[in-house]
Design an enzyme around this catalytic site. Structure first.
Site: not given
Ligand code: ADP
Ligand code: F6P
Length: 466
Positions: A157, A365
């Site tokens: 990912h 990212d």
């Molecule tokens: P990562 O996997 O690195 O966190 P992404 O942008 O791919 O980054 O995914 C983040 C996910 O987490 C999105 O679906 C987003 O809506 C969710 N998310 C991020 N911040 C919040 C929050 N404060 N409350 C609920 N969901 C959140």
């Molecule tokens: O999408 C990348 C990622 O590292 C996932 O593998 C992971 O579940 C998510 O971000 C959130 O991080 P964590 O599981 O450490 O809270």
């Protein structure tokens, strides 16, 4: 149809109320599994004094999860250690933050063995196994060592770094060798796939027997790029719901005569939050005439709090947000709202909908699902503008966004000015193209492409013979 077994460190089943689940992986897998009578296996998020491998199983919304507790030392060495202090910074090009400690490597290997030993007895001969993300790179090798012959795919990912960066990792070759125990290895973008190929060809002495095949360490695997998407129909359904509409109204009411700029990210140093805050500060400094017309809302729930780098960035962001409001706020007005809470997914949908600009500026990212959620949430008749980092995997697909270099507060400030001054015709033109992509390249398309490619991968035995 074969049963699909999904394996990931974080397991987060959907819940009826649409509660928050932070992190792109959990969002995507919950959606991807809904149509499979499969199993989602991984860590419970809890610790136990002694590892027993006891499974906690439940079925919610048609998705069966089976999770296992880990020991405190596992948490320190595997999750906080090798996964989040070694691989995460390295894969996001932060070699300055990457810690190399043998104990972390041992913890990583121990937990992967433990996961394999717990999962193996649950596997039936026809099952297809899909392993996810950097926490579990060696899981395929451990399953093979236990005699598992099923098709096993791996999807990363996060970014796959350039060869010059990866080779700073002690034991990099062993990590890559483990990837050759899968039948299919998938990446988010063609760029990461190319970086992997580059390593295999020029560091591991491998070869490329076909466009989607790589051979090294005496084995041949299938490889591909599979960009992940959001659950578009589910998102549209949420957007029509009462909670999303109420949240949109609330945000609109608190920004009357002002344009809302929104950012939503886990509080992570890879997300470019410091540079983004400075970009907004720069925008305020450069545009006194627009100052009172904007409100920036940054939602950033704390993440991986036991890791020092995360504590440090939190402190710096608190100071920066205080500085911006200290400098520019007035008795009746403040330009910046910074909150560290989680929100329900339908609440987030309503917040995005009320925004005139979405700021998604990670320094690196894998994909970034927030960019896609922001687009999916917009009003077709009056859409907001997406400002997107050129270093997010999503930038490869979302060319109609305003693409910026996230390291440059000046570029972010300029893009904000442009977004807030953009006429409706251009906003609609850009958004329509982005929306079409988000709708078609969604999580179902991603799942079907990966699972289809895995089903099409040669039988393992045949692959070994080739
Ligand atoms: P990562 O996997 O690195 O966190 P992404 O942008 O791919 O980054 O995914 C983040 C996910 O987490 C999105 O679906 C987003 O809506 C969710 N998310 C991020 N911040 C919040 C929050 N404060 N409350 C609920 N969901 C959140
Ligand atoms: O999408 C990348 C990622 O590292 C996932 O593998 C992971 O579940 C998510 O971000 C959130 O991080 P964590 O599981 O450490 O809270």
């Amino acid at each position: 149809m074969s049963r699909l077994i999904v394996v990931s460190n974080r397991v987060s089943p959907p819940n009826a109320a649409g509660e928050e689940t932070v992190g792109g992986l959990a969002m995507a897998l919950a959606a991807a599994l809904r149509e499979y009578s499969g199993l989602w296996f991984g860590w419970s998020g809890k610790t136990t004094p002694v590892f027993t491998g006891a499974l906690d199983t439940e079925t919610v919304d048609g998705v069966t999860t089976a999770v296992v507790d880990l020991e405190e030392a596992d948490l320190d060495e595997y999750y906080n250690g090798y996964a989040n202090k070694t691989l995460w910074p390295l894969f996001h090009y932060r070699t300055d933050l990457a810690a190399y400690d043998r104990v972390y490597g041992e913890g990583y290997s121990r937990v992967n063995k433990r996961f394999a030993a717990t999962l193996a007895p649950l596997i039936k001969p026809d099952d297809v196994i899909w392993v996810h993300d950097y926490h579990l790179i060696p899981l395929g090798r451990e399953l093979r060592a236990l005699g598992v012959k099923n098709r096993i795919g791996f999807f990363l990912h996060v970014p796959w770094p350039a060869r010059q960066v990866l080779t700073t990792l002690p034991g990099h070759k062993r990590l890559v060798e483990a990837m050759f125990d899968y039948d299919l290895v998938g990446f988010q973008t063609a760029e990461y796939l190319q970086a992997f190929e580059d390593y295999v060809l020029f560091e591991a002495g491998g070869s490329q027997p076909g466009t989607d095949r790589l051979r090294a360490f005496g084995r041949t695997i299938k490889v591909g790029a599979f960009p992940i998407g959001i659950d578009a129909p589910e998102f549209a359904r949420m957007l029509r719901g009462v909670t999303a509409r109420r949240m949109r109204d609330l945000m609109s009411a608190s920004t009357v005569f002002r344009n809302l700029i929104v950012g939503v990210d886990r509080l992570d140093y890879s997300k470019g939050l410091e540079e983004r805050f400075m970009g907004f500060e720069r925008f305020l400094a450069d545009n006194p005439d627009m100052r009172r017309e904007v409100l920036m809302l940054q939602i950033a729930p704390v993440s991986r709090e036991s890791v020092e780098a995360y504590q440090e960035i939190r402190g710096r962001l608190d100071a920066l947000s205080g500085r911006i409001n200290g400098e520019y706020a007035d008795i009746d007005w403040a330009p910046f709202r910074y909150v560290n809470r989680n929100y329900r997914r339908d609440e987030l949908a309503g917040i995005y909908r009320a925004a005139r600009a979405g700021l998604v500026t990670p320094l690196r990212d894998g994909m970034n699902l927030v960019a896609k959620e922001f687009v999916a949430a917009q009003d077709p008749a009056d859409p907001g503008v997406l400002i997107l980092s050129r270093f997010a995997g999503a930038a490869g697909q979302m060319r109609e966004a305003l693409l910026v270099n996230p390291n440059s507060p000046e570029e972010i400030a300029d893009a904000l000015k442009r977004a807030l001054s953009m006429d409706k015709t251009e906003r609609i033109r850009r958004w329509s193209a982005l929306f079409a992509g988000v709708q078609t390249e969604d999580v179902t398309a991603w799942r079907d492409a990966f699972v289809g490619a895995l089903a099409g991968a040669k039988e393992r035995r045949a692959a070994l013979a080739s």
